[in-house]
Design a protein around this motif. Structure first.
Motif, PDB file in Angstrom:
ATOM      1  N   ALA A 165     -12.346   2.751  -6.301  1.00  0.00           N
ATOM      2  CA  ALA A 165     -10.800   1.578  -5.988  1.00  0.00           C
ATOM      3  C   ALA A 165     -10.698   0.048  -5.147  1.00  0.00           C
ATOM      4  N   ALA A 166     -11.612   0.312  -4.312  1.00  0.00           N
ATOM      5  CA  ALA A 166     -11.633  -1.051  -3.388  1.00  0.00           C
ATOM      6  C   ALA A 166     -13.195  -1.713  -3.862  1.00  0.00           C
ATOM      7  N   LYS A 167     -13.556  -1.728  -5.076  1.00  0.00           N
ATOM      8  CA  LYS A 167     -14.125  -2.527  -5.255  1.00  0.00           C
ATOM      9  C   LYS A 167     -13.845  -3.668  -5.963  1.00  0.00           C
ATOM     10  N   PHE A 171      -9.112   0.440   4.371  1.00  0.00           N
ATOM     11  CA  PHE A 171      -9.566   1.484   5.262  1.00  0.00           C
ATOM     12  C   PHE A 171      -8.684   2.561   4.049  1.00  0.00           C
ATOM     13  N   LEU A 172      -9.911   3.440   4.155  1.00  0.00           N
ATOM     14  CA  LEU A 172      -9.355   4.991   3.287  1.00  0.00           C
ATOM     15  C   LEU A 172      -9.665   6.081   4.454  1.00  0.00           C
ATOM     16  N   ASP A 183      -6.351  -5.393   4.324  1.00  0.00           N
ATOM     17  CA  ASP A 183      -6.038  -5.821   2.527  1.00  0.00           C
ATOM     18  C   ASP A 183      -5.400  -4.092   1.642  1.00  0.00           C
ATOM     19  N   LEU A 184      -6.332  -3.248   2.110  1.00  0.00           N
ATOM     20  CA  LEU A 184      -5.892  -2.282   1.122  1.00  0.00           C
ATOM     21  C   LEU A 184      -6.158  -1.243   2.084  1.00  0.00           C
ATOM     22  N   ILE A 185      -5.233  -0.041   1.521  1.00  0.00           N
ATOM     23  CA  ILE A 185      -5.203   1.275   1.646  1.00  0.00           C
ATOM     24  C   ILE A 185      -5.663   2.316   0.863  1.00  0.00           C
ATOM     25  N   VAL A 186      -6.676   2.592   1.092  1.00  0.00           N
ATOM     26  CA  VAL A 186      -6.948   3.867  -0.378  1.00  0.00           C
ATOM     27  C   VAL A 186      -6.711   5.591   0.736  1.00  0.00           C
ATOM     28  N   ILE A 187      -6.442   6.200  -0.079  1.00  0.00           N
ATOM     29  CA  ILE A 187      -6.140   8.144  -0.377  1.00  0.00           C
ATOM     30  C   ILE A 187      -7.241   9.102  -0.864  1.00  0.00           C
ATOM     31  N   LEU A 223       4.322   0.018   3.203  1.00  0.00           N
ATOM     32  CA  LEU A 223       4.017  -1.393   4.203  1.00  0.00           C
ATOM     33  C   LEU A 223       3.745  -1.978   3.419  1.00  0.00           C
ATOM     34  N   THR A 224       2.816  -3.321   3.848  1.00  0.00           N
ATOM     35  CA  THR A 224       2.835  -4.452   4.560  1.00  0.00           C
ATOM     36  C   THR A 224       1.243  -4.640   2.632  1.00  0.00           C
ATOM     37  N   ALA A 225       0.412  -3.009   3.001  1.00  0.00           N
ATOM     38  CA  ALA A 225      -0.910  -3.603   1.968  1.00  0.00           C
ATOM     39  C   ALA A 225      -0.314  -2.835   1.269  1.00  0.00           C
ATOM     40  N   PRO A 226      -1.407  -2.738   0.051  1.00  0.00           N
ATOM     41  CA  PRO A 226      -1.216  -2.505  -1.505  1.00  0.00           C
ATOM     42  C   PRO A 226      -1.321  -0.828  -1.205  1.00  0.00           C
ATOM     43  N   ILE A 227      -1.348   0.494  -0.974  1.00  0.00           N
ATOM     44  CA  ILE A 227      -1.649   1.729  -0.992  1.00  0.00           C
ATOM     45  C   ILE A 227      -1.622   2.741  -2.163  1.00  0.00           C
ATOM     46  N   VAL A 228      -3.435   3.028  -2.171  1.00  0.00           N
ATOM     47  CA  VAL A 228      -3.872   3.071  -3.702  1.00  0.00           C
ATOM     48  C   VAL A 228      -4.653   4.969  -3.279  1.00  0.00           C
ATOM     49  N   PRO A 229      -4.440   5.402  -4.778  1.00  0.00           N
ATOM     50  CA  PRO A 229      -5.040   6.474  -4.424  1.00  0.00           C
ATOM     51  C   PRO A 229      -6.896   6.756  -5.160  1.00  0.00           C
ATOM     52  N   ALA A 230      -7.737   7.507  -4.564  1.00  0.00           N
ATOM     53  CA  ALA A 230      -8.884   6.996  -4.839  1.00  0.00           C
ATOM     54  C   ALA A 230      -9.455   7.450  -6.117  1.00  0.00           C
TER      55      ALA A 230
END
Length: 284
Positions: free
Chosen positions: A125-127, A134-135, A205-209, A226-233
């Protein structure tokens, strides 16, 4: 021509030890994973025996390729400094030496959440996401990984931040939702408090769950503001194995040392910024 070999990734958990060769080009397992129950008690020697069994099982596919091993605890310079869901005798053990001597191959050992973070940054997801990633793995506790421009800041343990007088993971882990029978909305309010604090400290810049609950991310991620995008792993239960294998191959090639040196200033700056932001928040 000799058959192609792959690095081996092994993920040590409280209930099972899982491993597989990894195709680093695709970021995928190159063979079906092998799982063996974690021995009880989960002492270093007993777990090392299981790790050796898994390595032997994949001898043809991995040869003398590097082995990456994840472990639920803090690993500093190859030595364990904490032990979560395994025997406390791990604390103070030189795991780098233990596994290296047992396997007779290049070995790299890292925290399990750090391995997941590395995998999501390299293949998931963070590629191709620049800056700070942040994960957080939401499970029994909260495992965390922080990467700055692709450089891992190891052993952050940010699930143990103190918030409102509580260890954050005791309130916001997936286990807390189940234990207290919280609705998705009630749990999301706790996640909002936690991730807002992470944003204040690190401005990611990105949060991964990650974690098993990420499969139900549609039930709670839309509730967060939140300010940062937050996405699933995206790699899910393969992340530890994939990340460990990549980390070991990178270290064996010498790239890990150069990468760490190149990123040390940025990683230090990230920690410094967190300290300054926390001080401002406290004084304010």
């Amino acid at each position: 021509m000799a058959p192609r070999t792959h690095p081996l990734g092994i993920d040590i958990g409280g209930s099972g030890v899982k491993g597989a060769p990894v195709d680093l080009t695709a970021g995928e397992l190159a063979a079906d994973r092998r799982r063996i129950d974690t021995p009880q008690p989960a002492t270093p020697d007993a777990v090392a025996d299981v790790v050796a069994q898994i390595a032997e099982h994949f001898a043809d596919e991995t040869g003398n390729s590097p082995v990456g091993i994840t472990i639920p605890g803090i690993v500093r310079h190859g030595v364990m400094h904490s032990a979560a869901n395994i025997d406390k005798s791990w604390i103070g053990t030189d795991v780098q030496r233990l596994f290296g001597e047992r396997l007779g191959r290049p070995v790299a050992v890292l925290n399990d959440a750090d391995a997941a973070g590395v995998a999501e940054k390299r293949y998931g997801a963070a590629k191709d996401v620049p800056g700070t990633v942040f994960l957080a793995t939401l499970g029994t506790g909260i495992g965390t990984a922080l990467l700055v421009d692709g450089v891992l800041v190891p052993n952050c343990e940010l699930g143990h931040l103190e918030l409102d007088g509580h260890d954050a993971e005791t309130r916001a882990a997936a286990s807390a939702r189940e234990r207290e029978k919280l609705s998705w909305e009630e749990w999301a309010a706790r996640l909002q408090r936690y991730f807002a604090h992470i944003e204040m400290l690190f401005s990611p810049d990105l949060i991964v769950i990650g974690g098993g609950v990420s499969r139900k991310s549609h039930k709670f991620l839309p509730l967060l503001d939140l300010t940062a995008p937050i996405v699933p792993a995206t790699l899910r239960n393969q992340a530890g194995i994939v990340g460990a294998a990549w980390y070991a191959a990178d270290a064996a090639s010498g790239n890990g040392t150069r990468r760490t040196a190149a990123g040390a200033t940025k990683a230090t700056a990230a920690k410094s910024t967190a300290t300054k932001n926390a001080a401002k928040k406290t004084s304010g």
